[in-house]
Design a protein around this motif. Sequence first.
Motif, PDB file in Angstrom:
ATOM      1  N   SER A 293      -4.077   4.220   1.629  1.00  0.00           N
ATOM      2  CA  SER A 293      -4.842   3.107   1.055  1.00  0.00           C
ATOM      3  C   SER A 293      -4.768   1.836   1.880  1.00  0.00           C
ATOM      4  O   SER A 293      -5.486   0.870   1.595  1.00  0.00           O
TER       5      SER A 293
ATOM      6  N   SER B  16       0.823  -1.202   0.000  1.00  0.00           N
ATOM      7  CA  SER B  16       0.000   0.000   0.000  1.00  0.00           C
ATOM      8  C   SER B  16       0.861   1.257   0.000  1.00  0.00           C
ATOM      9  O   SER B  16       0.500   2.266  -0.627  1.00  0.00           O
TER      10      SER B  16
ATOM     11  N   ASN C 266     -11.376   5.233  -2.535  1.00  0.00           N
ATOM     12  CA  ASN C 266     -10.028   5.604  -2.119  1.00  0.00           C
ATOM     13  C   ASN C 266      -9.066   5.607  -3.308  1.00  0.00           C
ATOM     14  O   ASN C 266      -8.226   6.509  -3.440  1.00  0.00           O
ATOM     15  N   THR C 267      -9.198   4.621  -4.183  1.00  0.00           N
ATOM     16  CA  THR C 267      -8.344   4.565  -5.369  1.00  0.00           C
ATOM     17  C   THR C 267      -8.633   5.732  -6.301  1.00  0.00           C
ATOM     18  O   THR C 267      -7.712   6.306  -6.906  1.00  0.00           O
TER      19      THR C 267
END
Length: 470
Positions: free
Chosen positions: A180, A151, A245-246
Motif C-alpha cells: 500500500s 503503510s 488497493n485498500t
Amino acid sequence: MLGLDALLLARIQFAFTVSAHIIFPAFSIGLASYLAVLNGLALWTGRPVFTDLFNYWKKIFAVAFGMGVVSGIVMSYQFGTNWSAFSDKVGPVIGPLMGYEVLSAFFLEAGFLGVMLFGRERVGPKLHFLATLMVAAGTFMSAFWILSVNSWMQTPAGYAINEAGQFIATDWWAVIFNPSFPYRLLHMLLAAYLTTAFVVGAVGALHLLRDRAGPAARVMFSMAMWMAAIVAPLQIVAGDFHGLNTLEHQPAKVAAMEGHFETHAGAPLILFGLPNAAEGRIDYKVQIPNLGAFILTHDWNGVVRGLNEWPADQRPPVAIVFWSFRIMVGIGFLMLGLGLWSLWARWKGRLHDAPWLHRAALLMGPSGFAAVLAGWITTEVGRQPWTVQGLLTTAQSASPIDAAAVGASLVAFVVVYFALFGAGTFYILRLMNHAPRPAEPGLPPAAPVRAGGIMPGPVMAAKHALPAGE
C-alpha cells in the motif's frame, strides 16, 4: 477516569496528539515546496514580487515547522509509555525506518533550515535556492519514511516472527515498498500540496478583497488556484487507485467506509445514511444502485464483500469510518469545484476581480486540514482492531499501565496543546492577516554561535516526524 479503561484512554491520547501533529507537517510539506518554487521564480525572472512572497511565507513556515517538531516528539514518547508491547514486538522493523527518517530527512531539513531562513545575503541567491530545495527534499523524505512505517502496519510484508514473538525483517525492500506504500505516499503528498494551496489561496483572497491591485496577493492567489485546478482532479484519481488497493488488502475497512454489511453483486453507492451496527444495516440511506460496485470493482455487477463476513470483534467502528470518509470525499469535490470555478474566472479574465470566488476561497482555507484529518481517521480507525493488520491487535500492543496515569497525562496534553499550539496558530493567523509588502523584510539575522552557547532557535536538532496518515 470517567470509567474508561487504560486501553481506551491510551487510544484517545494518541488520537489527540497525532491529530494535533498532522496538520503542521501536512502544511510544511507543501509550504516548503512552495517556497522552493518562489525562490526559483525569483532567480529565473528577477521579479521582486517572488522574493517578497518568499520572505512573507518563510516566517509562517518557520513557526509551523517548529510546532511540527514539538508535537512530533511527544508522539514518539508514547511508544515507550502507552505502547511498550507494540514497541517491543514491532521495533526491529519500524525502529530502523524511523531512524532513517531522522538521519536522512530531519537532519537535511534542520541542517539547511537556518541557511534558508537567514542566509540569502550570506551565501548568495544560488546557494540559498539550493538550501531551500534541500529543505523541501527533507520534508518529502520525512513523508517517505513515516508513510512507509504506517503503510507496513496496514499491509505488512517482508517480515518473519521470531521465537520471542517479535517481527523481524527478512526483506527490507519488501518492508519499505509494501503493497500500500506507493498509494499512500502519493495520496498524502497530494493532500499536503492541496492543503497548502488552499491556505495560500485563502490568504491571497483575503488581501484581494481588501485591495485588488496588490501585486503579491494577485500572484499568490493565481498560483494557488492553478494548484487547486490541477491537483484536485489528480487527487481524486489517486484516491480511486488507493481505494482499489485498500479493497484488495483491507476489505473490511472498505466495507465500513461504504456502509455495506451484506455481500452482494451490484452494490449501491450509499451517499448518506445512519449506520446501525447493532442491526447490521444503514438506516435512512440515500443510494445510487450499482454505482458502488462500479467504483470499487470497475464492474457494474461486481461483488463487494460486507462486514457480516468478519467476526464482530474484527470489524472496525462503522459510524466513525463511514462519516470520516464522506467528509474527506465531500471536501475533495468542493476543492475540485473551486478549482474549476477559478479556471472559468481566469478564462473570463476576472480571476482577480471576482469577489464571490475570493470569498469562497477564503472559506475553503482550512478545508485541507479538515480533509487530512478525516482521511487519517478513516485510515487508522478503519484498521481497528489491529495495529499490524491481521497480526497484532491494539489490545496486545498496549502497556500494562493504570488508567489513572494515562488519564492524567491525557489531561496534561490537552491543556498544554491548546495553550501552546493555540498561541502558535494565533500568531500564524496574525502573520497572514497583514498583506505582503514590496521589499518584504525577512527574518532578523541569526545570532552567532558562541562557545558554550546554544544554536539559534529555528535550527532545532529534534525529531520532525510526519504523523501516521494518508
